[in-house]
Design a protein around this motif. Structure first.
Motif, short mmCIF file in Angstrom:
data_model
loop_
_atom_site.label_atom_id
_atom_site.label_comp_id
_atom_site.label_asym_id
_atom_site.label_seq_id
_atom_site.Cartn_x
_atom_site.Cartn_y
_atom_site.Cartn_z
N GLY A 1 0.81 -1.21 0.00
CA GLY A 1 0.00 0.00 0.00
C GLY A 1 0.84 1.25 0.00
N ALA A 2 1.91 1.24 0.78
CA ALA A 2 2.77 2.41 0.84
C ALA A 2 3.47 2.66 -0.50
CB ALA A 2 3.80 2.23 1.95
N LEU B 1 1.74 4.51 -3.56
CA LEU B 1 1.29 5.89 -3.38
C LEU B 1 2.11 6.91 -4.18
CD1 LEU B 1 0.52 5.89 0.43
CD2 LEU B 1 -1.09 5.78 -1.46
N ALA C 1 5.15 7.73 3.55
CA ALA C 1 4.19 6.75 4.04
C ALA C 1 4.88 5.61 4.77
CB ALA C 1 3.36 6.20 2.88
N TYR C 2 5.99 5.12 4.20
CA TYR C 2 6.73 4.03 4.85
C TYR C 2 7.24 4.49 6.20
CZ TYR C 2 9.90 0.12 5.49
OH TYR C 2 10.52 -0.99 6.00
N LEU D 1 4.19 4.78 8.68
CA LEU D 1 3.67 3.49 9.13
C LEU D 1 4.67 2.78 10.03
CD1 LEU D 1 2.02 2.20 5.82
CD2 LEU D 1 0.88 3.22 7.80
N TYR E 1 -4.00 2.11 2.28
CA TYR E 1 -3.18 2.91 3.18
C TYR E 1 -3.95 3.23 4.47
CZ TYR E 1 -0.45 6.58 5.27
OH TYR E 1 0.26 7.30 6.17
N ARG E 2 -5.24 3.55 4.36
CA ARG E 2 -6.03 3.85 5.55
C ARG E 2 -6.08 2.64 6.49
NH1 ARG E 2 -9.51 6.26 1.76
NH2 ARG E 2 -10.99 4.51 1.90
N ASP F 1 -2.62 2.22 8.05
CA ASP F 1 -2.38 3.24 9.06
C ASP F 1 -3.15 2.92 10.33
OD1 ASP F 1 -1.29 5.62 10.05
OD2 ASP F 1 -3.01 6.80 9.40
#
Length: 339
Positions: A19-20, A23, A31-32, A35, A270-271, A274
């Motif tokens: 997912g990360a 993006l 993002a990585y 998370l 991603y949601r 997270d």
């Protein structure tokens, strides 16, 4: 002890890194980092040292697997649901007004070699056990205690004492530890779009704030949490009735994860990632996004139909009819099958 935050729904964890990465180049790096720094962990291995059940010896076939390959050996994971009272959200969802927490739900998840089938064993929180002496972060130790409730281990000594008590009770080495609190569970269900469950009887429980007629229902996070916590509105009002509902929720969550098609929806993926990484505590063996990703990927063949749910055999405690004790030799036979 490393701080941050981490994930729970086992198969969802395997999707977090993917997912990360989808993006975008610049966003993926942030993002990585985000998370990875969500993950909160406890160094259980260092705290307990060698005073633990032995690890099963790896087979020659397993030891020959290249390091780059996904792990495929049998695995035991202690999964706790914590009724934390800290934070406004946890109090709103029923954690109470005082500080502290107890292990409201305890499951030993045994994944068989090959990681395509699993057994989830629930331990009733009202089980009377001998709680061993546990190390504390201060360097002191808790006292050993006989005939105390199982969930007192977490209350007096946190994750380390919970793991030590489970290992003492079962004789099974816990390879990993995962914990989720009230608000984290509710957020995870909402991030997945809710969960569908079927109840065989009406539920009318003012304490958990849940009122459902018998039948099939699609629940949001708040109502799914209420279902996991309800006990007074079903059966004889004991913890054993609640455990049955919790086990159904585990399977329903696995089905929802499979049905959502997360890899095809990067924003939603991603949601979920997270939410997962921000809602759990792990041992230090799972305290990075890479480690969690490898675990999740190794479990990708595990579906709800391949998960067996059971409860540790118990009988009413001779000293207190409102408590239970392990039924022997049935309980010992169950635990021996997981070693």
């Amino acid at each position: 002890m490393r701080t941050g935050r981490r994930p729970a729904a086992l198969r969802a964890a395997g999707l977090a890194l993917a997912g990360a990465l989808v993006l975008g180049v610049g966003t993926a790096g942030w993002a990585y980092w985000h998370l990875n720094h969500n993950i909160r962990s406890v160094d259980i291995g260092n705290a307990l040292g060698d005073d633990r059940p032995a690890r099963p010896q790896a087979s020659s076939a397993a030891s020959a697997v290249p390091a780059a390959a996904l792990p495929s050996g049998a695995l035991n994971i202690l999964v706790l649901g914590s009724d934390s009272r800290s934070g406004e959200e946890n109090r709103r969802l029923g954690g109470g007004d005082s500080e502290g927490a107890r292990s409201d739900t305890a499951m030993v998840v045994h994944v068989d070699a090959g990681r395509r089938t699993a057994t989830v064993v629930s331990i009733p929180r009202d089980t009377l056990v001998t709680r061993p002496s546990c190390p504390l972060p201060s360097g002191e130790r808790t006292d050993e205690a006989d005939a105390v409730m199982f969930n007192s281990a977490y209350a007096v000594g946190g994750p380390v004492c919970a793991v030590k008590t489970v290992e003492s009770l079962t004789g099974v080495r816990m390879d990993h530890y995962l914990e989720i609190d009230f608000s984290g569970f509710a957020k995870l269900v909402d991030a997945l779009g809710g969960v569908t469950v079927t109840t065989g009887e009406d539920i009318d429980d003012d304490r958990s704030r849940l009122h459902l007629p018998a039948g099939t229902h699609h629940l949001d996070g708040t109502r799914a949490l209420a279902l996991a916590r309800t006990r007074h509105g079903i059966g004889d009002g004991s913890d054993l009735g609640r455990i049955g509902l919790q086990q159904e929720l585990v399977k329903a969550l696995l089905e929802q994860i499979r049905a959502t098609g997360l890899p095809a929806d990067p924003a939603r993926l991603y949601r979920v990632a997270d939410t997962v990484t921000g809602s759990l505590t792990t041992d230090t063996g799972l305290d990075s996004l890479g480690e969690l990703t490898r675990l999740g990927q190794s479990l990708r063949g595990l579906s709800a139909g391949r998960v067996r749910t059971v409860t540790m055999p118990v009988v009413p405690a001779p000293s207190d009819p409102d408590r239970v004790v392990a039924e022997e030799p049935a309980a010992s036979r169950l635990w021996a099958s997981l070693r």
